[in-house]
Motif scaffolding. Structure first.
Motif, PDB file in Angstrom:
ATOM      1  N   VAL A  71       0.841  -1.195   0.000  1.00 55.17           N
ATOM      2  CA  VAL A  71       0.000   0.000   0.000  1.00 55.17           C
ATOM      3  C   VAL A  71       0.879   1.249   0.000  1.00 55.17           C
ATOM      4  O   VAL A  71       2.039   1.217   0.387  1.00 55.17           O
ATOM      5  CB  VAL A  71      -0.955   0.038   1.222  1.00 55.17           C
ATOM      6  CG1 VAL A  71      -1.967  -1.087   1.153  1.00 55.17           C
ATOM      7  CG2 VAL A  71      -0.190   0.010   2.514  1.00 55.17           C
ATOM      8  N   PHE A  72       0.287   2.350  -0.444  1.00 58.22           N
ATOM      9  CA  PHE A  72       0.992   3.627  -0.465  1.00 58.22           C
ATOM     10  C   PHE A  72       1.135   4.190   0.943  1.00 58.22           C
ATOM     11  O   PHE A  72       0.269   3.998   1.793  1.00 58.22           O
ATOM     12  CB  PHE A  72       0.220   4.650  -1.308  1.00 58.22           C
ATOM     13  CG  PHE A  72       0.416   4.495  -2.787  1.00 58.22           C
ATOM     14  CD1 PHE A  72       1.596   4.890  -3.398  1.00 58.22           C
ATOM     15  CD2 PHE A  72      -0.580   3.971  -3.582  1.00 58.22           C
ATOM     16  CE1 PHE A  72       1.778   4.767  -4.760  1.00 58.22           C
ATOM     17  CE2 PHE A  72      -0.414   3.841  -4.943  1.00 58.22           C
ATOM     18  CZ  PHE A  72       0.773   4.235  -5.538  1.00 58.22           C
ATOM     19  N   ASP A 101      -4.142   3.651   3.093  1.00 65.42           N
ATOM     20  CA  ASP A 101      -4.032   2.244   2.696  1.00 65.42           C
ATOM     21  C   ASP A 101      -4.489   1.959   1.270  1.00 65.42           C
ATOM     22  O   ASP A 101      -5.131   0.944   1.002  1.00 65.42           O
ATOM     23  CB  ASP A 101      -4.796   1.337   3.670  1.00 65.42           C
ATOM     24  CG  ASP A 101      -4.270   1.446   5.090  1.00 65.42           C
ATOM     25  OD1 ASP A 101      -3.053   1.644   5.253  1.00 65.42           O
ATOM     26  OD2 ASP A 101      -5.072   1.342   6.034  1.00 65.42           O
ATOM     27  N   GLN A 102      -4.116   2.825   0.350  1.00 66.26           N
ATOM     28  CA  GLN A 102      -4.448   2.575  -1.057  1.00 66.26           C
ATOM     29  C   GLN A 102      -3.474   1.548  -1.623  1.00 66.26           C
ATOM     30  O   GLN A 102      -2.258   1.699  -1.502  1.00 66.26           O
ATOM     31  CB  GLN A 102      -4.372   3.880  -1.872  1.00 66.26           C
ATOM     32  CG  GLN A 102      -5.480   4.850  -1.552  1.00 66.26           C
ATOM     33  CD  GLN A 102      -6.835   4.254  -1.838  1.00 66.26           C
ATOM     34  OE1 GLN A 102      -7.116   3.774  -2.930  1.00 66.26           O
ATOM     35  NE2 GLN A 102      -7.692   4.261  -0.838  1.00 66.26           N
ATOM     36  N   PRO A 103      -3.985   0.472  -2.248  1.00 70.66           N
ATOM     37  CA  PRO A 103      -3.096  -0.575  -2.763  1.00 70.66           C
ATOM     38  C   PRO A 103      -2.285  -0.089  -3.963  1.00 70.66           C
ATOM     39  O   PRO A 103      -2.758   0.712  -4.764  1.00 70.66           O
ATOM     40  CB  PRO A 103      -4.045  -1.699  -3.167  1.00 70.66           C
ATOM     41  CG  PRO A 103      -5.353  -1.040  -3.375  1.00 70.66           C
ATOM     42  CD  PRO A 103      -5.393   0.152  -2.465  1.00 70.66           C
ATOM     43  N   PHE A 110      -7.658   6.336  -7.387  1.00 72.09           N
ATOM     44  CA  PHE A 110      -8.318   6.807  -6.177  1.00 72.09           C
ATOM     45  C   PHE A 110      -8.340   8.320  -6.217  1.00 72.09           C
ATOM     46  O   PHE A 110      -7.639   8.948  -7.014  1.00 72.09           O
ATOM     47  CB  PHE A 110      -7.644   6.257  -4.910  1.00 72.09           C
ATOM     48  CG  PHE A 110      -6.186   6.591  -4.761  1.00 72.09           C
ATOM     49  CD1 PHE A 110      -5.785   7.714  -4.055  1.00 72.09           C
ATOM     50  CD2 PHE A 110      -5.221   5.761  -5.304  1.00 72.09           C
ATOM     51  CE1 PHE A 110      -4.447   8.010  -3.911  1.00 72.09           C
ATOM     52  CE2 PHE A 110      -3.877   6.040  -5.155  1.00 72.09           C
ATOM     53  CZ  PHE A 110      -3.481   7.175  -4.453  1.00 72.09           C
ATOM     54  N   SER A 111      -9.182   8.912  -5.396  1.00 73.64           N
ATOM     55  CA  SER A 111      -9.350  10.364  -5.391  1.00 73.64           C
ATOM     56  C   SER A 111      -8.807  10.971  -4.114  1.00 73.64           C
ATOM     57  O   SER A 111      -8.966  10.418  -3.031  1.00 73.64           O
ATOM     58  CB  SER A 111     -10.831  10.732  -5.522  1.00 73.64           C
ATOM     59  OG  SER A 111     -11.335  10.275  -6.756  1.00 73.64           O
ATOM     60  N   CYS A 112      -8.184  12.126  -4.280  1.00 73.97           N
ATOM     61  CA  CYS A 112      -7.718  12.920  -3.152  1.00 73.97           C
ATOM     62  C   CYS A 112      -8.461  14.250  -3.209  1.00 73.97           C
ATOM     63  O   CYS A 112      -8.892  14.684  -4.270  1.00 73.97           O
ATOM     64  CB  CYS A 112      -6.214  13.181  -3.249  1.00 73.97           C
ATOM     65  SG  CYS A 112      -5.205  11.695  -3.188  1.00 73.97           S
ATOM     66  N   SER A 113      -8.596  14.870  -2.061  1.00 75.41           N
ATOM     67  CA  SER A 113      -9.219  16.197  -2.042  1.00 75.41           C
ATOM     68  C   SER A 113      -8.139  17.225  -1.733  1.00 75.41           C
ATOM     69  O   SER A 113      -7.159  16.933  -1.058  1.00 75.41           O
ATOM     70  CB  SER A 113     -10.340  16.259  -1.010  1.00 75.41           C
ATOM     71  OG  SER A 113      -9.827  15.958   0.270  1.00 75.41           O
ATOM     72  N   ALA A 114      -8.318  18.429  -2.269  1.00 77.68           N
ATOM     73  CA  ALA A 114      -7.351  19.504  -2.051  1.00 77.68           C
ATOM     74  C   ALA A 114      -8.066  20.847  -2.055  1.00 77.68           C
ATOM     75  O   ALA A 114      -9.180  20.966  -2.576  1.00 77.68           O
ATOM     76  CB  ALA A 114      -6.281  19.478  -3.134  1.00 77.68           C
ATOM     77  N   GLN A 115      -7.414  21.810  -1.472  1.00 78.77           N
ATOM     78  CA  GLN A 115      -7.896  23.199  -1.540  1.00 78.77           C
ATOM     79  C   GLN A 115      -7.055  23.890  -2.611  1.00 78.77           C
ATOM     80  O   GLN A 115      -5.839  23.987  -2.478  1.00 78.77           O
ATOM     81  CB  GLN A 115      -7.694  23.907  -0.197  1.00 78.77           C
ATOM     82  CG  GLN A 115      -8.544  23.386   0.920  1.00 78.77           C
ATOM     83  CD  GLN A 115      -9.961  23.935   0.857  1.00 78.77           C
ATOM     84  OE1 GLN A 115     -10.245  24.927   0.189  1.00 78.77           O
ATOM     85  NE2 GLN A 115     -10.862  23.295   1.563  1.00 78.77           N
ATOM     86  N   ILE A 116      -7.691  24.373  -3.668  1.00 86.42           N
ATOM     87  CA  ILE A 116      -6.991  25.110  -4.712  1.00 86.42           C
ATOM     88  C   ILE A 116      -7.595  26.500  -4.755  1.00 86.42           C
ATOM     89  O   ILE A 116      -8.765  26.677  -5.071  1.00 86.42           O
ATOM     90  CB  ILE A 116      -7.108  24.417  -6.082  1.00 86.42           C
ATOM     91  CG1 ILE A 116      -6.470  23.024  -5.986  1.00 86.42           C
ATOM     92  CG2 ILE A 116      -6.439  25.245  -7.169  1.00 86.42           C
ATOM     93  CD1 ILE A 116      -6.540  22.211  -7.228  1.00 86.42           C
ATOM     94  N   ALA A 117      -6.790  27.480  -4.390  1.00 90.24           N
ATOM     95  CA  ALA A 117      -7.227  28.879  -4.290  1.00 90.24           C
ATOM     96  C   ALA A 117      -8.443  28.978  -3.369  1.00 90.24           C
ATOM     97  O   ALA A 117      -9.388  29.724  -3.643  1.00 90.24           O
ATOM     98  CB  ALA A 117      -7.511  29.466  -5.672  1.00 90.24           C
ATOM     99  N   GLY A 118      -8.436  28.163  -2.304  1.00 89.77           N
ATOM    100  CA  GLY A 118      -9.505  28.206  -1.309  1.00 89.77           C
ATOM    101  C   GLY A 118     -10.748  27.422  -1.683  1.00 89.77           C
ATOM    102  O   GLY A 118     -11.712  27.396  -0.926  1.00 89.77           O
TER     103      GLY A 118
END
Length: 140
Positions: A71-72, A101-103, A110-118
């Motif tokens: 896993v990562f 625990d992403q294989p 898989f998806s990640c969330s982020a804040q881009i320019a708020g």
């Protein structure tokens, strides 16, 4: 015809007893000898079985994909995604969060969330190789 007591003699039957079966054990009595397995052979077979079972257990725990799935490292992926968003896509990104625990399976996503320019944004990550290389899609 009479026997020694003066009674009439019973005639002998006109048949012979059936022969023993041609299959199965010749004797089923208590004096039947059973073949014993030599102790050295029993130890050799049992020892070999123990070695094979131990080898299977070790491989199952060590070899990726059997009982041990590679896993990562979540923190490393989050840092990598943030780096790609900032350095490659030149975005004002912060606060990246990826699922744990992403294989490490080639082609999985898989998806990640982020804040881009708020603004909260979802980023898709695609696994490229079993050594942990991944691709970060441009946010939509």
């Amino acid at each position: 015809m009479t026997n020694s007591y003066g009674a009439p003699a019973t005639p002998a039957p006109g048949w012979a007893p059936a022969p023993p079966a041609q299959w199965g054990p010749a004797s089923t009595g208590p004096n039947e000898r059973r073949r014993r397995i030599p102790p050295k052979l029993a130890v050799a077979v049992a020892g070999s079985a123990v070695v094979v079972v131990a080898l299977v257990v070790v491989l199952a725990l060590v070899w990726p994909g059997l009982l041990h799935t590679k896993v990562f490292d979540t923190a490393a992926v989050q840092q990598g995604v943030l780096s790609v968003l900032r350095d490659d896509y030149r975005l004002d990104a912060d606060l990246v969060a990826c699922p744990p625990d992403q294989p490490v399976t080639v082609g999985s996503r898989f998806s990640c969330s982020a804040q881009i320019a708020g603004v909260p944004t979802t980023i898709t990550v695609t696994v490229l190789s079993t050594d942990g290389r991944f691709e970060v899609a441009r946010p939509q």
